[in-house]
Design a protein around this motif. Structure first.
Motif, PDB file in Angstrom:
ATOM      1  N   ILE A 142       0.797  -1.101   0.037  1.00 52.71           N
ATOM      2  CA  ILE A 142       0.143   0.080   0.154  1.00 52.71           C
ATOM      3  C   ILE A 142       0.954   1.200  -0.043  1.00 52.71           C
ATOM      4  CG2 ILE A 142      -2.016   1.207   1.217  1.00 52.71           C
ATOM      5  CD1 ILE A 142      -2.822  -1.439   0.241  1.00 52.71           C
ATOM      6  N   ALA A 143       0.873   1.806  -1.089  1.00 50.03           N
ATOM      7  CA  ALA A 143       2.016   3.077  -1.200  1.00 50.03           C
ATOM      8  C   ALA A 143       1.648   4.057  -0.238  1.00 50.03           C
ATOM      9  CB  ALA A 143       1.984   3.539  -2.741  1.00 50.03           C
ATOM     10  N   GLY A 144       0.548   4.518  -0.024  1.00 57.20           N
ATOM     11  CA  GLY A 144       0.123   5.751   0.572  1.00 57.20           C
ATOM     12  C   GLY A 144       0.396   5.538   2.142  1.00 57.20           C
ATOM     13  N   LEU A 145       0.523   4.130   2.472  1.00 51.35           N
ATOM     14  CA  LEU A 145       0.997   3.960   3.968  1.00 51.35           C
ATOM     15  C   LEU A 145       2.294   3.484   3.895  1.00 51.35           C
ATOM     16  CD1 LEU A 145      -2.226   2.001   5.093  1.00 51.35           C
ATOM     17  CD2 LEU A 145      -1.856   4.244   5.577  1.00 51.35           C
ATOM     18  N   ASP A 146       2.944   3.069   2.950  1.00 50.24           N
ATOM     19  CA  ASP A 146       4.320   2.332   2.812  1.00 50.24           C
ATOM     20  C   ASP A 146       4.348   1.116   3.534  1.00 50.24           C
ATOM     21  OD1 ASP A 146       6.976   2.041   2.007  1.00 50.24           O
ATOM     22  OD2 ASP A 146       7.778   3.560   3.724  1.00 50.24           O
ATOM     23  N   VAL A 147       3.232   0.285   3.511  1.00 47.44           N
ATOM     24  CA  VAL A 147       3.499  -1.195   4.237  1.00 47.44           C
ATOM     25  C   VAL A 147       3.018  -2.252   3.270  1.00 47.44           C
ATOM     26  CG1 VAL A 147       2.968   0.050   6.644  1.00 47.44           C
ATOM     27  CG2 VAL A 147       1.123  -0.750   5.103  1.00 47.44           C
ATOM     28  N   THR A 148       3.368  -3.133   3.759  1.00 54.00           N
ATOM     29  CA  THR A 148       3.052  -4.331   2.882  1.00 54.00           C
ATOM     30  C   THR A 148       1.981  -5.102   3.697  1.00 54.00           C
ATOM     31  OG1 THR A 148       4.837  -4.623   1.578  1.00 54.00           O
ATOM     32  CG2 THR A 148       3.448  -6.779   1.807  1.00 54.00           C
ATOM     33  N   LEU A 149       0.739  -5.559   3.495  1.00 49.82           N
ATOM     34  CA  LEU A 149      -0.323  -5.976   4.120  1.00 49.82           C
ATOM     35  C   LEU A 149       0.104  -7.558   4.580  1.00 49.82           C
ATOM     36  CD1 LEU A 149      -3.523  -4.947   2.466  1.00 49.82           C
ATOM     37  CD2 LEU A 149      -2.351  -3.816   4.508  1.00 49.82           C
ATOM     38  N   SER A 150      -0.301  -7.854   5.676  1.00 49.12           N
ATOM     39  CA  SER A 150      -0.173  -9.287   6.519  1.00 49.12           C
ATOM     40  C   SER A 150      -1.315  -9.704   7.134  1.00 49.12           C
ATOM     41  CB  SER A 150       1.324  -9.375   7.121  1.00 49.12           C
ATOM     42  OG  SER A 150       1.305  -8.667   8.280  1.00 49.12           O
ATOM     43  N   LYS A 151      -1.296 -10.960   7.392  1.00 45.05           N
ATOM     44  CA  LYS A 151      -2.432 -11.568   8.283  1.00 45.05           C
ATOM     45  C   LYS A 151      -2.369 -10.870   9.675  1.00 45.05           C
ATOM     46  CE  LYS A 151      -3.340 -16.049   6.259  1.00 45.05           C
ATOM     47  NZ  LYS A 151      -3.090 -17.476   6.360  1.00 45.05           N
ATOM     48  N   ALA A 152      -3.362 -10.411  10.283  1.00 37.97           N
ATOM     49  CA  ALA A 152      -3.281  -9.619  11.513  1.00 37.97           C
ATOM     50  C   ALA A 152      -4.549  -9.980  12.464  1.00 37.97           C
ATOM     51  CB  ALA A 152      -3.159  -7.992  11.293  1.00 37.97           C
ATOM     52  N   LYS A 153      -4.331  -9.788  13.610  1.00 36.01           N
ATOM     53  CA  LYS A 153      -5.283  -9.807  14.662  1.00 36.01           C
ATOM     54  C   LYS A 153      -5.588  -8.242  15.269  1.00 36.01           C
ATOM     55  CE  LYS A 153      -5.856 -14.383  16.002  1.00 36.01           C
ATOM     56  NZ  LYS A 153      -6.028 -15.621  17.245  1.00 36.01           N
ATOM     57  N   ILE A 154      -6.621  -7.740  15.113  1.00 36.51           N
ATOM     58  CA  ILE A 154      -6.959  -6.425  15.557  1.00 36.51           C
ATOM     59  C   ILE A 154      -7.937  -6.582  16.720  1.00 36.51           C
ATOM     60  CG2 ILE A 154      -7.734  -4.160  14.991  1.00 36.51           C
ATOM     61  CD1 ILE A 154      -6.939  -4.804  12.127  1.00 36.51           C
ATOM     62  N   ARG A 155      -7.263  -6.384  17.904  1.00 36.65           N
ATOM     63  CA  ARG A 155      -8.115  -6.537  19.116  1.00 36.65           C
ATOM     64  C   ARG A 155      -8.940  -7.886  19.154  1.00 36.65           C
ATOM     65  NH1 ARG A 155      -9.978  -1.778  21.872  1.00 36.65           N
ATOM     66  NH2 ARG A 155      -8.604  -0.171  21.754  1.00 36.65           N
ATOM     67  N   GLY A 156      -7.875  -8.869  18.727  1.00 35.75           N
ATOM     68  CA  GLY A 156      -8.357 -10.351  18.847  1.00 35.75           C
ATOM     69  C   GLY A 156      -9.175 -10.868  17.869  1.00 35.75           C
ATOM     70  N   VAL A 157      -9.650  -9.859  16.798  1.00 35.95           N
ATOM     71  CA  VAL A 157     -10.396 -10.614  15.487  1.00 35.95           C
ATOM     72  C   VAL A 157      -9.360 -10.474  14.257  1.00 35.95           C
ATOM     73  CG1 VAL A 157     -12.263 -10.087  14.142  1.00 35.95           C
ATOM     74  CG2 VAL A 157     -12.396  -9.696  16.557  1.00 35.95           C
ATOM     75  N   GLU A 158      -9.448 -11.578  13.794  1.00 33.59           N
ATOM     76  CA  GLU A 158      -8.689 -11.836  12.606  1.00 33.59           C
ATOM     77  C   GLU A 158      -9.091 -10.997  11.545  1.00 33.59           C
ATOM     78  OE1 GLU A 158      -6.182 -15.590  10.494  1.00 33.59           O
ATOM     79  OE2 GLU A 158      -8.426 -15.671  10.379  1.00 33.59           O
ATOM     80  N   SER A 159      -8.057 -10.432  10.646  1.00 28.49           N
ATOM     81  CA  SER A 159      -8.504  -9.492   9.603  1.00 28.49           C
ATOM     82  C   SER A 159      -7.432 -10.071   8.427  1.00 28.49           C
ATOM     83  CB  SER A 159      -8.046  -8.276   9.704  1.00 28.49           C
ATOM     84  OG  SER A 159      -8.367  -7.198   8.696  1.00 28.49           O
ATOM     85  N   LEU A 160      -8.197 -10.268   7.260  1.00 27.31           N
ATOM     86  CA  LEU A 160      -7.350 -10.867   5.993  1.00 27.31           C
ATOM     87  C   LEU A 160      -7.437  -9.815   4.945  1.00 27.31           C
ATOM     88  CD1 LEU A 160      -8.648 -14.345   6.249  1.00 27.31           C
ATOM     89  CD2 LEU A 160      -6.423 -13.496   7.302  1.00 27.31           C
ATOM     90  N   GLY A 161      -7.018  -8.727   4.895  1.00 25.35           N
ATOM     91  CA  GLY A 161      -6.718  -7.813   3.894  1.00 25.35           C
ATOM     92  C   GLY A 161      -7.055  -6.503   4.393  1.00 25.35           C
ATOM     93  N   MET A 162      -7.580  -5.465   3.104  1.00 23.90           N
ATOM     94  CA  MET A 162      -7.694  -4.261   3.778  1.00 23.90           C
ATOM     95  C   MET A 162      -8.831  -3.646   2.792  1.00 23.90           C
ATOM     96  SD  MET A 162      -5.093  -1.199   3.928  1.00 23.90           S
ATOM     97  CE  MET A 162      -5.505   0.598   4.707  1.00 23.90           C
ATOM     98  N   MET A 163      -9.655  -2.772   3.301  1.00 18.14           N
ATOM     99  CA  MET A 163     -10.453  -1.882   2.277  1.00 18.14           C
ATOM    100  C   MET A 163      -9.832  -0.526   2.224  1.00 18.14           C
ATOM    101  SD  MET A 163     -14.197  -3.460   3.026  1.00 18.14           S
ATOM    102  CE  MET A 163     -14.206  -2.913   4.950  1.00 18.14           C
ATOM    103  N   CYS A 164      -9.541   0.144   1.015  1.00 13.07           N
ATOM    104  CA  CYS A 164      -8.591   1.156   0.836  1.00 13.07           C
ATOM    105  C   CYS A 164      -9.416   2.374   0.518  1.00 13.07           C
ATOM    106  CB  CYS A 164      -7.936   0.926  -0.161  1.00 13.07           C
ATOM    107  SG  CYS A 164      -6.569  -0.600  -0.036  1.00 13.07           S
ATOM    108  N   SER A 165      -8.792   3.587   1.127  1.00 12.10           N
ATOM    109  CA  SER A 165      -9.372   4.843   0.645  1.00 12.10           C
ATOM    110  C   SER A 165      -8.330   5.241  -0.326  1.00 12.10           C
ATOM    111  CB  SER A 165      -9.013   5.765   1.928  1.00 12.10           C
ATOM    112  OG  SER A 165      -7.665   5.913   2.167  1.00 12.10           O
ATOM    113  N   ALA A 166      -8.790   6.380  -0.990  1.00 13.93           N
ATOM    114  CA  ALA A 166      -8.407   7.042  -2.183  1.00 13.93           C
ATOM    115  C   ALA A 166      -6.689   7.591  -1.942  1.00 13.93           C
ATOM    116  CB  ALA A 166      -8.940   8.388  -2.646  1.00 13.93           C
TER     117      ALA A 166
END
Length: 792
Positions: free
Chosen positions: A98-122
């Motif tokens: 994700i160029a705007g954040l300068d990060v490469t997405l990985s599997k994550a747990k956010i507050r104990g809930v698994e997240s598999l990807g991202m919905m992006c802003s402009a």
């Protein structure tokens, strides 16, 4: 210069691929540097559909969404306020950068809930500044590439504009060249003339017609400076420009579309008459880049009765710029002198699209064209009521006719091009052609680089195709004449070998130096440069010594403990050809590292003399005949300097220790031994030795060596004694060497003892003792003529 494929197709009707277009551009001299397709960096982003969204169990501002994606249904934790069921989103799977954040997405747990990807802003996808929530896309099939949905599959071409082609600073100019190659049909729309409903009420005047030959203006009332429409913002964003507002975006668009820079003023912020004039000392203005610039008398400014509004052809000012509240605007379409514009840009350091175009030359006939095109766009996007066009000054007449014999194409290039094809190419490029025995060709106003018939040949050749140039075999080479090489290059080669063999490193320095240094080294009359590359390189150097000393100082400042440098190059005493000399210059500073032989002494005047004699010997000079004279130049230390010459008028070398005041002026340490050998002052050899190589003078008989010690007055130079001894026997005496100097016990006050080794080389027979004694007696007699006496 950048443009998109869709932008080009507004001017060129073509089905050619982006690669075919780039190849054609390169063939006709438009050097493509890069092709970038935004769709490539968005290739991993696809359409997703939010089937379900519920509040995160442990976070009030987070939602857990079930999203249909190209990889099936996935769970994504999202904090966007607009995340909800039933919307189409820009989905980025795990592993996406994700160029705007300068990060490469990985599997994550956010507050104990698994997240598999991202919905992006402009903003996260660098597609705009919106970061209030995720992108909400129009309805599309899940898995559709985002670039297809947003119409971003539009490659961007970046190419280098050569200084002689200002017309290619506009997309229409590129399209014209490509159409001439047959890649498509030119469809650049000619802006319609926009009539005005009232006279332009703001007075505009030109005080300096050289700086600003023409100033076209038009007032437009009642505009609304709204955000630009999407198509305009997308075009500007694609080439790296940030959309600002409709009025600013329109001027940027016209600049890139037609190579016609424009400027728009808020009419309510203007006071009195708008003038194009030269600046005044003490004036300044706040530019659109947020910086304040000082103005001087060499700069063209646009000013009203109150203050400077901007720099003509470079950048406008903040105080007269348009804002969201602007309702009445004055549109400027002017011509500015390229040299004054370039000079202003260099002094201020401003780099702008306007400066880039004006300093290369803008089409004089585009003054009204630019106003009409900008007016139409402003009316379409912002509304308003335009005035008539007012023109201050006059449009320069650049029309010129060139007599063109069409046979020049074959004569200069070898290309076989039919007359009909020549005419087609020239007409397609905008030239007017009148055929006859010799054609008369009129270049268009946007081609200031076309001056003569050779330029027309070049235009035909590049469009017809330089890859069509005929090939032919070179004629067979004749046997090379075996002339003897020139003397000076031989001497230079041998001098380099000698210096390198003596442990000196060759340097290559500027042929210029600072004027005070040139005068210090005898170059008072050396030519001065009218346009030096640096303030401390304003005069031709009299020799390489000042530059070598400065180089030595830089080495010493970086920790070097001994420096040995030489340079073979020109010395300049005047501006005539005969004032240039070929000089071998060398400097030595610092004692060489000690070894098992013991401590080595620092270089001195004798170091320099020995080196000068070695170079002269290598150049073919019989150094036994040299005179040593003490009147060397003043940049050497008095009493520790001399020159070598063939008599008092022919100087072959200077040597000595550099004067302490010179070292202080150059800010370098001392003492420094230096020498200069003037290779072009050495007389050319005569007869069979013209090549500079002396005949072999070898003997099969053993040499005879005898030592002599002479006492002579302190003020008598050793060279006088050596010359006298050499003259005692010219046939057999081959070498005289001074190997000892003694002062002290057994030697009278004001006297010294010099010990010499004399070498006798018999040629035909071995010398008898009586013959050796006779030669020795002659040596002593010759020495006594100098005031010396044989030491007892």
């Amino acid at each position: 210069m950048k443009f998109t494929l869709s932008w080009l197709k507004k001017h060129l009707d073509t089905n050619a691929s982006i690669d075919e277009i780039a190849d054609a551009m390169v063939r006709i001299g438009l050097e493509v540097e890069e092709i970038e397709n935004p769709a490539d960096r968005l290739s991993a982003i696809t359409v997703g559909y939010v089937k379900h969204a519920e509040k995160h169990p442990d976070a009030d501002k987070l939602k857990v969404c079930k999203v249909d994606t190209k990889d099936g249904e996935l769970q994504i934790v999202c904090g966007a306020p607009n995340a909800r069921e039933g919307i189409h989103v820009a989905f980025a799977p795990v592993g996406t950068y994700i160029a705007g954040l300068d990060v490469t997405l990985s599997k994550a747990k956010i507050r104990g809930v698994e997240s598999l990807g991202m919905m992006c802003s402009a903003r996260e996808l660098e597609l705009g500044d919106d970061h209030d929530g995720i992108m909400e896309l129009p309805e599309a099939a899940v898995g559709t590439p985002l670039a297809d949905v947003l119409g971003l599959d539009d490659p961007v071409i970046d190419f280098e504009v050569t200084p002689n082609r200002p017309d290619t600073n506009g997309v229409d100019g590129v399209a014209r060249d490509l159409a001439a190659t047959g890649l498509g049909t030119l469809i650049s729309p000619v802006p319609e003339t926009v009539g005005g409903s009232f006279a332009q009420p703001i007075p505009v005047e030109i005080d300096d017609k050289e700086a600003c030959p023409a100033f076209g203006s038009r007032l437009i009332r009642g505009v609304k400076n709204v955000p630009s429409p999407d198509w305009l913002q997308e075009q500007l964003r694609a080439i790296g420009l940030r959309p600002i507002n409709a009025l600013a975006d329109i001027t940027n668009y016209v600049s890139y579309d037609r190579a016609r820079p424009l400027h728009v003023y808020d009419a309510a912020k203007l006071t009195g008459t708008v003038r194009a004039r030269m600046g005044k000392k003490g004036e300044s203005f706040l530019a659109l880049d947020g910086k304040t610039y000082e103005v001087d008398e060499t700069m063209c400014v646009i000013a009203d009765d109150k203050a400077v509004l901007g720099l003509g052809g470079v950048m406008g000012g903040e105080d007269s710029g348009c804002t969201d509240e602007t309702t009445d605007v004055l549109v400027e379409s002017a011509l500015f002198d390229p040299l004054i514009t370039a000079r202003t840009g260099r002094k201020t350091g401003i780099v702008s699209d306007a400066r880039y175009r004006f300093e290369r030359g803008v089409d004089p006939q585009s003054v009204q064209l630019g106003l009409d095109l900008a007016t139409q766009l402003i009316l379409d996007i912002c509304g308003g009521e335009p005035s008539e066009i007012a023109l201050a000054g006059e449009i320069p007449d650049t029309a010129r006719e060139i007599e063109f014999p069409t046979s020049e194409v074959a004569r200069l290039t070898g290309l076989d091009v039919s007359d009909s094809e020549k005419e087609r190419i020239l007409c397609a490029l905008g030239f007017e052609v009148s055929r006859g025995g010799t054609w008369t060709v009129t270049p268009p106003s946007f081609r200031p680089d076309i001056e003569g018939k050779a330029d027309l040949v070049e235009e035909i050749a590049r469009i017809h195709g330089l890859d069509n140039l005929p090939t032919d075999e070179l004629p067979p080479l004749s046997a090379a004449d075996r002339h003897a090489p020139a003397i000076l290059p031989q001497r230079e080669r041998k001098a380099r070998e000698t210096m390198s063999g003596a442990g000196y490193h060759e340097a290559v320095t500027w042929a210029f130096c600072d004027a005070p240094f040139a005068e210090m080294f005898g170059g008072k009359d050396a030519p001065k440069l009218s346009n030096p590359i640096s303030s401390d390189l304003g005069q031709m150097r009299p020799g390489a010594l000042p530059n070598l000393l400065l180089a030595m100082g830089r080495n010493a400042a970086r920790g070097a403990r001994h420096v040995r440098l030489f340079e073979l190059g020109g010395g300049y005493q005047g501006d005539r050809p005969e004032d240039q000399r070929s000089v071998v210059s060398a400097i030595a500073w610092g004692a060489a590292p000690s070894g098992w032989q013991g401590e080595k002494s620092a270089p001195d005047v004798f170091t320099a003399k020995s080196l000068a004699i070695s170079v002269l010997q290598a150049a073919g000079v019989n150094t036994d005949n040299l005179m040593t004279l003490t009147d060397a130049p003043d940049h050497y230390h008095p009493g520790r300097k001399a020159r070598l010459g063939l008599g008092p008028k022919v100087t072959l070398a200077h040597f000595g220790e550099v004067h302490p005041s010179v070292l202080e002026a150059l800010d370098v340490p001392g003492p420094v031994a230096a020498m200069e050998v003037f290779l072009d002052q050495i007389p050319a050899p005569k007869g069979k030795t013209a090549s500079g190589r002396p005949p072999l003078n070898a003997s099969q008989l053993m040499p005879v060596r005898r030592d002599f010690a002479f006492v002579l007055p302190e003020e008598t130079p050793a060279e006088k004694l050596l010359k006298a001894v050499r003259g005692a026997e010219k046939q057999l005496l081959t070498d005289v060497r001074l190997f000892d100097v003694y002062r002290g016990k057994g030697i009278g006050e004001g006297e010294k003892s010099l010990a010499l080794e004399v070498t006798l080389q018999p040629r035909e027979k071995t010398l008898t003792e009586e013959e050796i004694d006779a030669i020795s007696a002659r040596i002593v007699a010759q020495a006594e003529k100098t005031g010396a006496k044989l030491r007892g």
